[in-house]
Write a protein that holds these residues in place. Structure first.
Motif, PDB file in Angstrom:
ATOM      1  N   ASP A  92       0.834  -1.202   0.000  1.00 42.44           N
ATOM      2  CA  ASP A  92       0.000   0.000   0.000  1.00 42.44           C
ATOM      3  C   ASP A  92       0.873   1.257   0.000  1.00 42.44           C
ATOM      4  N   THR A  93       1.951   1.217   0.784  1.00 43.20           N
ATOM      5  CA  THR A  93       2.875   2.346   0.843  1.00 43.20           C
ATOM      6  C   THR A  93       3.538   2.561  -0.513  1.00 43.20           C
ATOM      7  N   ILE A  94       3.938   1.472  -1.162  1.00 43.51           N
ATOM      8  CA  ILE A  94       4.573   1.570  -2.481  1.00 43.51           C
ATOM      9  C   ILE A  94       3.604   2.182  -3.495  1.00 43.51           C
ATOM     10  N   THR A  95       2.354   1.744  -3.471  1.00 41.57           N
ATOM     11  CA  THR A  95       1.348   2.292  -4.382  1.00 41.57           C
ATOM     12  C   THR A  95       1.170   3.786  -4.147  1.00 41.57           C
ATOM     13  N   ASP A  96       1.104   4.181  -2.879  1.00 43.01           N
ATOM     14  CA  ASP A  96       0.973   5.598  -2.531  1.00 43.01           C
ATOM     15  C   ASP A  96       2.195   6.386  -3.007  1.00 43.01           C
ATOM     16  N   MET A  97       3.373   5.824  -2.813  1.00 44.40           N
ATOM     17  CA  MET A  97       4.596   6.505  -3.226  1.00 44.40           C
ATOM     18  C   MET A  97       4.673   6.643  -4.747  1.00 44.40           C
ATOM     19  N   GLU A  98       4.194   5.639  -5.469  1.00 42.14           N
ATOM     20  CA  GLU A  98       4.179   5.720  -6.929  1.00 42.14           C
ATOM     21  C   GLU A  98       3.260   6.848  -7.393  1.00 42.14           C
ATOM     22  N   LYS A  99       2.117   7.003  -6.721  1.00 40.40           N
ATOM     23  CA  LYS A  99       1.201   8.095  -7.061  1.00 40.40           C
ATOM     24  C   LYS A  99       1.856   9.443  -6.781  1.00 40.40           C
ATOM     25  N   LYS A 100       2.545   9.546  -5.641  1.00 41.89           N
ATOM     26  CA  LYS A 100       3.236  10.801  -5.307  1.00 41.89           C
ATOM     27  C   LYS A 100       4.322  11.119  -6.331  1.00 41.89           C
ATOM     28  N   GLN A 101       5.042  10.082  -6.771  1.00 40.81           N
ATOM     29  CA  GLN A 101       6.084  10.298  -7.777  1.00 40.81           C
ATOM     30  C   GLN A 101       5.477  10.768  -9.094  1.00 40.81           C
ATOM     31  N   ASP A 102       4.351  10.187  -9.479  1.00 37.61           N
ATOM     32  CA  ASP A 102       3.688  10.609 -10.713  1.00 37.61           C
ATOM     33  C   ASP A 102       3.250  12.068 -10.619  1.00 37.61           C
ATOM     34  N   THR A 103       2.672  12.446  -9.488  1.00 36.10           N
ATOM     35  CA  THR A 103       2.245  13.824  -9.272  1.00 36.10           C
ATOM     36  C   THR A 103       3.444  14.766  -9.325  1.00 36.10           C
ATOM     37  N   GLN A 104       4.524  14.370  -8.678  1.00 32.10           N
ATOM     38  CA  GLN A 104       5.738  15.188  -8.648  1.00 32.10           C
ATOM     39  C   GLN A 104       6.326  15.309 -10.056  1.00 32.10           C
ATOM     40  N   ARG A 105       6.313  14.219 -10.804  1.00 29.87           N
ATOM     41  CA  ARG A 105       6.831  14.221 -12.179  1.00 29.87           C
ATOM     42  C   ARG A 105       6.022  15.180 -13.048  1.00 29.87           C
TER      43      ARG A 105
END
Length: 126
Positions: A92-105
Motif C-alpha cells: 500500500d505504501t509503495i502504491t501511494d509513493m508511486e502516485k506521489k512520484q507521478d504527481t511530482q513528475r
C-alpha cells in the motif's frame, strides 16, 4: 521571473529525488520481507512433513532447543501472518509513493515548460 522558476524547479527536483530515495528503501524492505516469507513457508513445509512422534529442535544462538511440534507450527504460522500483514502495508505504501512520484513528475514537467517559456520570452526581449 525565470530565476524564481529555476529555484522552484530545483527545489521540486530535490523533492522528487528524495521521494525516489525513499521509494528505493521501501522496495528494499519489501524484498527483504518477501525473502522472510519464503523462508517461513519453507520451514512450514518441512514441519508439515514431520510426524507427531518425531522431535523438533529450534536453533537459538549456538544451542539446539527441543520444541513441541504444535508450538513450532503455531510460531511459523504467526510469523507468516505477521509478514503477510507487513507485505500488504508495504505494498500500500509503495502504491501511494508511486502516485506521489507521478504527481511530482507532472509538476516538474509543468515547471520545466514554464521555465523554458520564460527563457524564450526573456531572450526575445533582449
Amino acid at each position: 521571473m525565470a530565476e524564481e522558476l529555476q529555484k522552484k524547479l530545483q527545489l521540486e527536483v530535490e523533492n522528487f529525488q528524495a521521494l525516489q530515495k525513499q521509494y528505493q528503501k521501501t522496495l528494499s524492505v519489501r524484498q527483504q520481507l518477501g525473502g522472510q516469507l519464503f523462508e517461513s513457508e519453507t520451514v512450514k513445509s518441512e514441519l508439515d512433513l514431520v510426524k507427531k512422534d518425531q522431535e523438533v529442535y529450534k536453533l537459538i544462538g549456538p544451542v539446539l532447543i527441543k520444541q513441541d511440534l504444535e508450538e513450532a507450527l503455531q510460531n511459523v504460522n504467526k510469523r507468516m501472518d505477521y509478514i503477510k500483514g507487513e507485505l500488504k502495508r508495504i505494498d500500500d505504501t509503495i502504491t501511494d509513493m508511486e502516485k506521489k512520484q507521478d504527481t511530482q513528475r507532472d509538476l516538474l514537467n509543468k515547471l520545466q515548460q514554464q521555465y523554458q517559456k520564460a527563457q524564450l520570452s526573456a531572450g526575445g526581449k533582449n
